[in-house]
Design an enzyme around this catalytic site. Structure first.
Site, short mmCIF file in Angstrom:
data_model
loop_
_atom_site.label_atom_id
_atom_site.label_comp_id
_atom_site.label_asym_id
_atom_site.label_seq_id
_atom_site.Cartn_x
_atom_site.Cartn_y
_atom_site.Cartn_z
N HIS A 154 -4.73 19.62 3.09
CA HIS A 154 -5.38 20.88 2.72
C HIS A 154 -5.67 20.97 1.21
O HIS A 154 -4.90 20.50 0.38
CB HIS A 154 -4.50 22.08 3.12
CG HIS A 154 -3.20 22.09 2.37
ND1 HIS A 154 -3.04 22.73 1.16
CD2 HIS A 154 -2.01 21.52 2.64
CE1 HIS A 154 -1.82 22.56 0.73
NE2 HIS A 154 -1.16 21.82 1.61
N HIS A 171 -13.81 6.52 -1.99
CA HIS A 171 -13.46 5.84 -0.73
C HIS A 171 -11.94 5.94 -0.55
O HIS A 171 -11.19 5.44 -1.39
CB HIS A 171 -13.88 4.37 -0.81
CG HIS A 171 -13.52 3.55 0.39
ND1 HIS A 171 -13.87 2.23 0.51
CD2 HIS A 171 -12.84 3.84 1.55
CE1 HIS A 171 -13.44 1.75 1.67
NE2 HIS A 171 -12.80 2.71 2.31
C1 LIG Z 1 -4.88 -3.65 -6.58
C2 LIG Z 1 -6.03 -4.59 -6.31
C3 LIG Z 1 -7.37 -3.86 -6.48
C4 LIG Z 1 -5.92 -5.70 -7.36
O1 LIG Z 1 -6.89 -6.67 -7.15
P1 LIG Z 1 -6.91 -7.98 -8.09
O2 LIG Z 1 -7.08 -7.59 -9.52
O3 LIG Z 1 -7.92 -8.91 -7.50
O4 LIG Z 1 -5.42 -8.49 -7.91
P2 LIG Z 1 -4.82 -9.94 -7.65
O5 LIG Z 1 -4.89 -10.27 -6.19
O6 LIG Z 1 -5.40 -10.91 -8.64
O7 LIG Z 1 -3.30 -9.69 -8.01
C5 LIG Z 1 -2.85 -9.47 -9.34
C6 LIG Z 1 -1.35 -9.21 -9.31
O8 LIG Z 1 -1.12 -7.90 -8.76
C7 LIG Z 1 -0.33 -7.97 -7.56
N1 LIG Z 1 -0.91 -7.02 -6.62
C8 LIG Z 1 -2.19 -6.99 -6.16
N2 LIG Z 1 -2.37 -5.97 -5.33
C9 LIG Z 1 -1.20 -5.32 -5.26
C10 LIG Z 1 -0.78 -4.18 -4.55
N3 LIG Z 1 -1.63 -3.50 -3.77
N4 LIG Z 1 0.49 -3.76 -4.71
C11 LIG Z 1 1.35 -4.47 -5.51
N5 LIG Z 1 1.01 -5.56 -6.21
C12 LIG Z 1 -0.26 -5.98 -6.09
C13 LIG Z 1 -0.46 -9.42 -7.10
O9 LIG Z 1 0.66 -9.81 -6.33
C14 LIG Z 1 -0.56 -10.15 -8.40
O10 LIG Z 1 0.71 -10.25 -8.96
P3 LIG Z 1 1.17 -11.54 -9.83
O11 LIG Z 1 0.24 -11.58 -11.01
O12 LIG Z 1 2.59 -11.26 -10.18
O13 LIG Z 1 0.97 -12.71 -8.93
C15 LIG Z 1 -6.00 -5.20 -4.88
O14 LIG Z 1 -4.99 -6.16 -4.72
C16 LIG Z 1 -5.83 -4.13 -3.81
O15 LIG Z 1 -4.71 -3.68 -3.48
N6 LIG Z 1 -6.97 -3.75 -3.22
C17 LIG Z 1 -7.03 -2.77 -2.15
C18 LIG Z 1 -7.76 -3.38 -0.96
C19 LIG Z 1 -8.00 -2.35 0.10
O16 LIG Z 1 -7.25 -1.43 0.29
N7 LIG Z 1 -9.11 -2.53 0.82
C20 LIG Z 1 -9.52 -1.59 1.83
C21 LIG Z 1 -10.80 -2.02 2.45
S1 LIG Z 1 -11.32 -0.92 3.70
#
Ligand SMILES: CC(C)(COP(=O)(O)OP(=O)(O)OC[C@H]1O[C@@H](n2cnc3c(N)ncnc32)[C@H](O)[C@@H]1OP(=O)(O)O)[C@@H](O)C(=O)NCCC(=O)NCCS
Length: 214
Positions: free
Chosen positions: A135, A144
């Site tokens: 709410h 998104h």
């Molecule tokens: C947060 C996010 C945007 C980061 O993307 P990125 O910059 O490409 O991240 P990377 O995969 O290079 O990871 C970088 C570091 O963050 C950590 N990390 C990434 N996503 C994380 C998350 N959601 N929670 C905790 N740690 C996360 C990785 O383990 C990595 O750690 P390290 O450096 O110690 O190895 C992405 O991981 C994410 O969570 N995206 C959401 C996807 C989603 O919900 N999609 C829905 C589609 S409908």
């Protein structure tokens, strides 16, 4: 039955197409820059963005931008409006939307999502599968909220916020425009604009800005 043009032929568009059909729209086709884009079910590619004007001239009036990229979705939607299209608002029949909530044009509310009392959802928003918007939340244009995420009451999300899979926000949280909240994060207060946060409680991901991720 209203006839709708979709923009986008990717995975998000597939889900949007199902929702459009379930909501009673007839979809005439989709636009995609890739000439080799395969049909989605029975629905075929009609051309690229430039084809929209010709379709408008033929009398088509209603469109929906089915692109996951928050910024691009808004940009193309505004272009379609400038060409004279109206943008549909799509709500899957299984979603629960309070009669006191408002939902902007160009927004999709996906299956099993809940939008509760007095929530205000802007234009070009995706409330993805099973997401909960409690709410009095306010979601800016181009937001998104990903599948199975949850916003407690009275949260405010600025324009083009991306709120990841399964993330949640404590009531009254405020998330600045363009911020990215990683999958599974727990937001417990204020998140600045244009940063990436992860974890519980959500903290900035060092060395990563939202422009680089998008
Ligand atoms: C947060 C996010 C945007 C980061 O993307 P990125 O910059 O490409 O991240 P990377 O995969 O290079 O990871 C970088 C570091 O963050 C950590 N990390 C990434 N996503 C994380 C998350 N959601 N929670 C905790 N740690 C996360 C990785 O383990 C990595 O750690 P390290 O450096 O110690 O190895 C992405 O991981 C994410 O969570 N995206 C959401 C996807 C989603 O919900 N999609 C829905 C589609 S409908």
């Amino acid at each position: 039955m209203s006839t709708l043009l979709l923009v986008g032929g990717g995975g998000h568009a597939k889900v949007v197409l199902d929702i459009a059909h379930a909501a009673g729209f007839s979809v005439v086709g989709f636009l995609d820059p890739d000439p080799a884009a395969p049909p989605i079910g029975e629905v075929r590619r009609l051309g690229d963005d430039a084809t929209a004007a010709a379709l408008r001239a033929q009398g088509l009036t209603l469109a929906f931008v089915a692109l996951g990229d928050n910024r691009l979705r808004r940009k193309i939607g505004e272009r379609l409006r400038a060409e004279g299209f109206r943008l549909a608002t799509l709500v899957h029949p299984s979603a629960v939307v309070s009669p006191s909530a408002s939902i902007g044009e160009g927004t999709v509310i996906m299956p099993l999502a809940v939008v509760n009392a007095a929530a205000r959802i802007g234009e070009y928003v995706i409330v993805n599968t099973g997401a909960i918007v409690e709410h009095d939340c306010v979601l800016g244009d181009g937001v998104h909220v990903a599948p199975r995420s949850a916003l407690g009451g009275c949260c405010t999300l600025g324009e083009e916020v991306f709120f990841g899979l399964g993330a949640c926000a404590r009531p009254l949280s405020r998330i600045g425009a363009g911020a990215i909240v990683g999958a599974g994060a727990v937001v417990v207060g204020e998140i600045m604009a244009n940063i990436v946060v992860v974890g519980a409680p959500a903290r900035p991901l060092p060395g990563v800005d939202s422009e680089a991720v998008l």
